[in-house]
Design a protein around this motif. Sequence first.
Motif, short mmCIF file in Angstrom:
data_model
loop_
_atom_site.label_atom_id
_atom_site.label_comp_id
_atom_site.label_asym_id
_atom_site.label_seq_id
_atom_site.Cartn_x
_atom_site.Cartn_y
_atom_site.Cartn_z
N PRO A 7 13.79 30.94 -39.03
CA PRO A 7 15.24 31.06 -38.99
C PRO A 7 15.85 30.07 -38.00
O PRO A 7 15.49 30.05 -36.83
CB PRO A 7 15.47 32.51 -38.56
CG PRO A 7 14.21 32.91 -37.87
CD PRO A 7 13.11 32.09 -38.47
N THR A 8 16.78 29.28 -38.49
CA THR A 8 17.40 28.26 -37.66
C THR A 8 18.09 28.88 -36.45
O THR A 8 18.03 28.33 -35.35
CB THR A 8 18.40 27.43 -38.48
OG1 THR A 8 17.69 26.82 -39.57
CG2 THR A 8 19.06 26.35 -37.65
N TYR A 9 18.72 30.02 -36.64
CA TYR A 9 19.44 30.62 -35.51
C TYR A 9 18.50 31.00 -34.37
O TYR A 9 18.88 30.95 -33.20
CB TYR A 9 20.30 31.80 -35.94
CG TYR A 9 19.55 33.05 -36.31
CD1 TYR A 9 19.20 33.99 -35.35
CD2 TYR A 9 19.19 33.29 -37.62
CE1 TYR A 9 18.51 35.14 -35.69
CE2 TYR A 9 18.51 34.42 -37.98
CZ TYR A 9 18.17 35.35 -37.00
OH TYR A 9 17.48 36.48 -37.36
N ALA A 10 17.24 31.35 -34.66
CA ALA A 10 16.28 31.66 -33.60
C ALA A 10 15.94 30.39 -32.82
O ALA A 10 15.76 30.43 -31.60
CB ALA A 10 15.02 32.30 -34.17
N VAL A 12 18.02 27.81 -32.46
CA VAL A 12 19.22 27.52 -31.68
C VAL A 12 19.28 28.42 -30.46
O VAL A 12 19.59 27.96 -29.34
CB VAL A 12 20.49 27.68 -32.56
CG1 VAL A 12 21.75 27.58 -31.72
CG2 VAL A 12 20.50 26.65 -33.67
N GLU A 13 18.96 29.69 -30.62
CA GLU A 13 18.93 30.62 -29.48
C GLU A 13 17.93 30.16 -28.43
O GLU A 13 18.20 30.22 -27.22
CB GLU A 13 18.58 32.03 -29.94
CG GLU A 13 19.67 32.71 -30.72
CD GLU A 13 19.23 34.04 -31.32
OE1 GLU A 13 18.01 34.35 -31.31
OE2 GLU A 13 20.10 34.78 -31.80
N TYR A 28 21.41 21.68 -30.95
CA TYR A 28 20.57 21.57 -32.15
C TYR A 28 21.14 20.54 -33.13
O TYR A 28 22.34 20.53 -33.40
CB TYR A 28 20.48 22.94 -32.83
CG TYR A 28 19.76 22.93 -34.15
CD1 TYR A 28 18.39 23.09 -34.20
CD2 TYR A 28 20.44 22.76 -35.35
CE1 TYR A 28 17.71 23.09 -35.41
CE2 TYR A 28 19.78 22.75 -36.57
CZ TYR A 28 18.42 22.91 -36.59
OH TYR A 28 17.75 22.92 -37.79
#
Length: 78
Positions: A7-10, A12-13, A28
């Motif tokens: 998951p891209t958001y992970a 980014v986090e 990112y």
Amino acid sequence: MPQNNLPTYAIVELLIRLEKHNPAIGGYKNHTEFDEGVMVRTSGGSIKFPKDLVEQQFRDPERITDKELERTALLFRN
């Protein structure tokens, strides 16, 4: 989580957390997955880290220690 589909958001986090240890990392841009790792391009350069770190950020981020984040931030290249 399906293989080769982090998951891209992970990611980014993780970058947000890593910036606390190295502000030069930046934001990112994109990422490429490999067998055991992920290469992330940022506005400041690039960083490679293990897929299991991204998976841990996805499943249980509290278990990632500051020490582990410090070590990972050292992998950044501009």
